[in-house]
Design an enzyme around this catalytic site. Sequence first.
Site, short mmCIF file in Angstrom:
data_model
loop_
_atom_site.label_atom_id
_atom_site.label_comp_id
_atom_site.label_asym_id
_atom_site.label_seq_id
_atom_site.Cartn_x
_atom_site.Cartn_y
_atom_site.Cartn_z
N ASP A 103 -120.58 -139.05 55.14
CA ASP A 103 -119.60 -139.34 54.10
C ASP A 103 -118.95 -140.71 54.35
O ASP A 103 -119.06 -141.29 55.42
CB ASP A 103 -118.57 -138.22 53.97
CG ASP A 103 -117.71 -138.05 55.22
OD1 ASP A 103 -117.10 -139.04 55.66
OD2 ASP A 103 -117.63 -136.92 55.74
N LYS A 104 -118.27 -141.19 53.34
CA LYS A 104 -117.70 -142.55 53.36
C LYS A 104 -116.78 -142.77 54.54
O LYS A 104 -116.74 -143.87 55.12
CB LYS A 104 -116.94 -142.79 52.05
CG LYS A 104 -116.31 -144.17 51.92
CD LYS A 104 -115.60 -144.32 50.58
CE LYS A 104 -114.94 -145.69 50.46
NZ LYS A 104 -114.25 -145.85 49.16
#
Length: 242
Positions: A103-104
């Site tokens: 994820d980011k």
Amino acid sequence: MKSERLNKYLASCGVCSRRDADRLIDQGRVSVNGETAVMGMLVSDNDQILVNGKPVREKNKKVVFAYHKPVGVVCTEKDRFADKKITDMVKFPVRVTYAGRLDKDSEGLILLTNDGDLIRAMMSGSAGHEKEYIVKVNREITDDFLDKMRNGVLLQELNVTTRPCKAERLGKFTFRIVLTQGVNRQIRRMTKELGYRVQAITRVRVVNIRLANLKPGQYRRISGNELHMLYYLCGMECEDKD
């Protein structure tokens, strides 16, 4: 000479993804040996293949790269709302895509390859391939917390109980965890269910490939025994004879 479906061949040559190849074929923009291509046809390196009137170069040799994804980079190829897409950050001589997301807000090891079969083998949930992470949380880690993480956590939001896994304390607020499944934002969801909040996640290993001393934004090509072992553990034969 081995034959394969045209869309897979075009993807292997770095022209585009399989989905985009299907679109090009459907639009009549691909020809094989002077004839307009049709969906599902088989081709090989012996065929003359043109896309938009330009010849397609010989199929690329399979390559695998280890990349240290920095925080803030999004694992996506097409998202106009993403400030930093992984495909913008890494520029290789051949077209590659990622095997498994981060994820980011997480960083660490991402494997990138042009071998779609290897990606599918690594991502197969039933295969149970290991992914190892170092996680920092906002509260002191207890034995009870680690036991619950190891035994599986019910993610009420998804109505899924995570598989048993390995987890060990590294420091007052830091632990190591090894997962064998790919639930979206799994570590963040698990820790939240137990009353903790993640402050940082770094993935340090995928199957047998380690992040090692790669700094954020750096990459290296996987080769030799390390590459052969990756293919072996994924139940595949490595084409690289080096």
